[in-house]
Design an enzyme around this catalytic site. Structure first.
Site, PDB file in Angstrom:
ATOM      1  N   CYS A   1      11.561 -11.668  -2.499  1.00  0.00           N
ATOM      2  CA  CYS A   1      11.784 -10.245  -2.780  1.00  0.00           C
ATOM      3  C   CYS A   1      12.811  -9.615  -1.832  1.00  0.00           C
ATOM      4  O   CYS A   1      13.254  -8.489  -2.068  1.00  0.00           O
ATOM      5  CB  CYS A   1      10.476  -9.481  -2.741  1.00  0.00           C
ATOM      6  SG  CYS A   1       9.227 -10.212  -3.810  1.00  0.00           S
TER       7      CYS A   1
ATOM      8  N   HIS B   1      11.492  -2.257  -1.244  1.00  0.00           N
ATOM      9  CA  HIS B   1      10.997  -3.222  -2.229  1.00  0.00           C
ATOM     10  C   HIS B   1       9.799  -2.615  -2.948  1.00  0.00           C
ATOM     11  O   HIS B   1       8.925  -2.008  -2.328  1.00  0.00           O
ATOM     12  CB  HIS B   1      10.612  -4.525  -1.519  1.00  0.00           C
ATOM     13  CG  HIS B   1       9.920  -5.482  -2.412  1.00  0.00           C
ATOM     14  ND1 HIS B   1      10.356  -5.744  -3.692  1.00  0.00           N
ATOM     15  CD2 HIS B   1       8.799  -6.254  -2.238  1.00  0.00           C
ATOM     16  CE1 HIS B   1       9.545  -6.620  -4.257  1.00  0.00           C
ATOM     17  NE2 HIS B   1       8.594  -6.940  -3.398  1.00  0.00           N
TER      18      HIS B   1
ATOM     19  N   ASN C   1       6.333  -5.283  -9.845  1.00  0.00           N
ATOM     20  CA  ASN C   1       7.099  -5.963  -8.793  1.00  0.00           C
ATOM     21  C   ASN C   1       8.029  -6.987  -9.446  1.00  0.00           C
ATOM     22  O   ASN C   1       7.577  -8.007  -9.951  1.00  0.00           O
ATOM     23  CB  ASN C   1       6.127  -6.644  -7.823  1.00  0.00           C
ATOM     24  CG  ASN C   1       6.840  -7.371  -6.695  1.00  0.00           C
ATOM     25  OD1 ASN C   1       8.051  -7.610  -6.752  1.00  0.00           O
ATOM     26  ND2 ASN C   1       6.103  -7.736  -5.673  1.00  0.00           N
TER      27      ASN C   1
HETATM   28  N1  COA Z   1      -8.993  -5.139 -10.768  1.00  0.00           N
HETATM   29  C1  COA Z   1     -10.192  -4.656 -10.429  1.00  0.00           C
HETATM   30  N2  COA Z   1     -10.790  -4.952  -9.262  1.00  0.00           N
HETATM   31  C2  COA Z   1     -10.162  -5.780  -8.431  1.00  0.00           C
HETATM   32  C3  COA Z   1      -8.900  -6.333  -8.735  1.00  0.00           C
HETATM   33  C4  COA Z   1      -8.321  -5.977  -9.957  1.00  0.00           C
HETATM   34  N3  COA Z   1      -7.116  -6.439 -10.349  1.00  0.00           N
HETATM   35  N4  COA Z   1      -8.508  -7.111  -7.711  1.00  0.00           N
HETATM   36  C5  COA Z   1      -9.488  -7.058  -6.794  1.00  0.00           C
HETATM   37  N5  COA Z   1     -10.484  -6.258  -7.244  1.00  0.00           N
HETATM   38  C6  COA Z   1     -11.722  -5.896  -6.543  1.00  0.00           C
HETATM   39  C7  COA Z   1     -12.131  -6.940  -5.534  1.00  0.00           C
HETATM   40  O1  COA Z   1     -12.933  -7.931  -6.101  1.00  0.00           O
HETATM   41  C8  COA Z   1     -12.861  -6.101  -4.511  1.00  0.00           C
HETATM   42  O2  COA Z   1     -14.160  -5.836  -4.996  1.00  0.00           O
HETATM   43  P1  COA Z   1     -15.409  -5.762  -3.971  1.00  0.00           P
HETATM   44  O3  COA Z   1     -15.114  -4.588  -3.073  1.00  0.00           O
HETATM   45  O4  COA Z   1     -16.569  -5.551  -4.901  1.00  0.00           O
HETATM   46  O5  COA Z   1     -15.412  -7.072  -3.258  1.00  0.00           O
HETATM   47  C9  COA Z   1     -12.103  -4.783  -4.512  1.00  0.00           C
HETATM   48  O6  COA Z   1     -11.463  -4.718  -5.800  1.00  0.00           O
HETATM   49  C10 COA Z   1     -11.074  -4.682  -3.418  1.00  0.00           C
HETATM   50  O7  COA Z   1     -10.284  -5.875  -3.421  1.00  0.00           O
HETATM   51  P2  COA Z   1      -9.161  -6.099  -2.394  1.00  0.00           P
HETATM   52  O8  COA Z   1      -8.615  -7.481  -2.570  1.00  0.00           O
HETATM   53  O9  COA Z   1      -9.658  -5.681  -1.049  1.00  0.00           O
HETATM   54  O10 COA Z   1      -8.072  -5.040  -2.903  1.00  0.00           O
HETATM   55  P3  COA Z   1      -6.825  -4.476  -2.150  1.00  0.00           P
HETATM   56  O11 COA Z   1      -6.986  -3.048  -1.899  1.00  0.00           O
HETATM   57  O12 COA Z   1      -6.423  -5.362  -1.006  1.00  0.00           O
HETATM   58  O13 COA Z   1      -5.708  -4.608  -3.272  1.00  0.00           O
HETATM   59  C11 COA Z   1      -3.776  -5.902  -3.814  1.00  0.00           C
HETATM   60  C12 COA Z   1      -5.309  -5.877  -3.737  1.00  0.00           C
HETATM   61  C13 COA Z   1      -3.362  -7.280  -4.286  1.00  0.00           C
HETATM   62  C14 COA Z   1      -3.333  -4.854  -4.809  1.00  0.00           C
HETATM   63  C15 COA Z   1      -3.215  -5.592  -2.409  1.00  0.00           C
HETATM   64  O14 COA Z   1      -3.838  -6.406  -1.443  1.00  0.00           O
HETATM   65  C16 COA Z   1      -1.722  -5.802  -2.326  1.00  0.00           C
HETATM   66  O15 COA Z   1      -0.956  -5.135  -2.990  1.00  0.00           O
HETATM   67  N6  COA Z   1      -1.270  -6.710  -1.447  1.00  0.00           N
HETATM   68  C17 COA Z   1       0.135  -6.998  -1.292  1.00  0.00           C
HETATM   69  C18 COA Z   1       0.583  -7.891  -2.393  1.00  0.00           C
HETATM   70  C19 COA Z   1       2.068  -7.921  -2.560  1.00  0.00           C
HETATM   71  O16 COA Z   1       2.742  -6.970  -2.341  1.00  0.00           O
HETATM   72  N7  COA Z   1       2.562  -9.071  -2.994  1.00  0.00           N
HETATM   73  C20 COA Z   1       3.947  -9.257  -3.290  1.00  0.00           C
HETATM   74  C21 COA Z   1       4.756  -9.368  -2.063  1.00  0.00           C
HETATM   75  S1  COA Z   1       6.450  -9.482  -2.416  1.00  0.00           S
END
Ligand code: COA
Length: 316
Positions: A116, A240, A270
């Site tokens: 990215c 980004h 993204n």
């Molecule tokens: N839909 C619904 N619920 C979801 C879910 C989805 N797509 N993904 C995870 N959950 C749930 C989890 O199971 C968790 O439930 P729990 O509290 O009962 O255990 C809860 O939501 C929180 O999950 P978590 O993984 O802590 O979410 P988060 O706030 O970290 O968000 C991302 C997840 C992936 C959106 C976030 O971590 C992110 O954007 N990370 C960076 C990724 C990125 O930018 N990648 C590309 C880089 S170039």
């Protein structure tokens, strides 16, 4: 320190173009396939919908052609093509070869894979080519992440999508637009975001989030210091487009109000190498950038890589 030596020939962007595949996937479309919801995706990412489909070469040819047309050039005048992509159409040859032929270019062409961060890496490389004598360079950022996304995995499927954006850079004798740049990589973090050849993207979202804010801000701060600028001097940040919460946290740490940020992720998701140029072109089309503005481009990605560049719009 990466201060640009004085007297080096720079460049200015004289044309730009974008391409998004016609198929739109909304959050509700995803919720119909997997255990997620529109509300969750909006709140946690800021994404409402995304475009999917097409090939990296096909989208690149579309955005590249528009950029060349806007610059008023004939394809034969382009001296080099730099294609930022992490999703080439084939392992061999580089997708830039297909794009070079499709656009009728008669110049060298190569791919840059910095995930990215790829567009900013490519922009810096293109400025290096201008300093070495090239006069007109086409820089394209394109990714078709839908092809390497596991559409059963709610951890990644909610984020990734397809798109392309291109710019034409032309040599400027009296000071170009690039004020400062920074490229970074930390290969020890590769396990947090990767795809094996032929495989799907695997991601530790929490770890990527945590590192993203830090490495983006570190890179941006180095570029601002090299340009002799502070956050107050930055008219617009083009970050980004990974997650609105990452953008907000980075702006917060940099001390740049969110109103001075370009975002397209609500309708693009993204798009990796395409995300920064798509946001740049969106800001230009909505007249949010004026001649003389200092623009901070900043990204992060798999690798993990980070990159930033400060450009004075229209040149110095
Ligand atoms: N839909 C619904 N619920 C979801 C879910 C989805 N797509 N993904 C995870 N959950 C749930 C989890 O199971 C968790 O439930 P729990 O509290 O009962 O255990 C809860 O939501 C929180 O999950 P978590 O993984 O802590 O979410 P988060 O706030 O970290 O968000 C991302 C997840 C992936 C959106 C976030 O971590 C992110 O954007 N990370 C960076 C990724 C990125 O930018 N990648 C590309 C880089 S170039």
């Amino acid at each position: 320190m990466t201060k640009i030596p004085s007297g080096i020939r720079g460049g200015v962007i004289t044309g730009y173009g974008t391409a998004l595949p016609p198929t739109v996937l909304t959050n509700d479309d995803l919720a119909a396939r997997m255990d997620t919801s529109d509300e969750w995706i909006r709140e946690r990412t800021g994404i409402l919908s995304r475009h999917v489909g097409g090939t990296t070469s096909g989208l690149s040819i579309e955005s590249g052609r528009k950029a060349i047309e806007m610059a008023g050039l004939d394809p034969s005048e382009i001296d080099a093509l730099v294609l930022a992509t992490t999703t080439p159409d084939r392992t061999v040859p580089a997708t830039s070869a297909t794009v070079q032929n499709g656009l009728g270019l008669r110049c060298g062409a190569f791919d840059v894979n910095a995930a990215c961060s790829g567009f900013v890496y490519s922009l810096v490389v293109a400025h290096g080519l201008l300093a070495m004598g090239a006069r007109k360079i086409l820089v394209i950022g394109t990714d078709t992440l839908a092809r390497i996304t596991d559409w059963e995995d709610r951890n990644t499927a909610i984020l990734f999508a397809d798109g392309s954006a291109a710019v034409v850079l032309e040599a400027a004798e009296n000071g170009g637009q690039l004020l400062a740049w920074n490229l970074d990589a930390d290969g020890s973090a590769e396990e947090f975001l990767f795809a094996e050849i032929g495989g799907h993207i695997k991601m530790d979202g929490k770890e990527v989030f945590r590192r993203a804010v830090r490495i983006m801000c570190d890179s941006a701060e180095k570029s601002m210091a090299d340009a002799g600028l502070t956050a107050d001097d930055i008219a617009m940040v083009i970050p980004h487009q990974a997650n609105i919460r990452i953008i907000q946290a980075a702006c917060d740490r940099l001390g740049i109000p969110e109103e001075r940020t370009a975002t397209v992720l609500h309708y693009t998701g993204n798009t990796s190498s395409a995300s920064i140029p798509l946001a740049l072109v969106d800001a230009l089309r909505s007249d949010r950038i004026k001649k003389g503005d200092n623009i901070l481009l900043v990204g992060f990605g798999a690798g993990m890589t980070a990159a930033s560049a400060i450009i004075k719009w229209g040149g110095q």
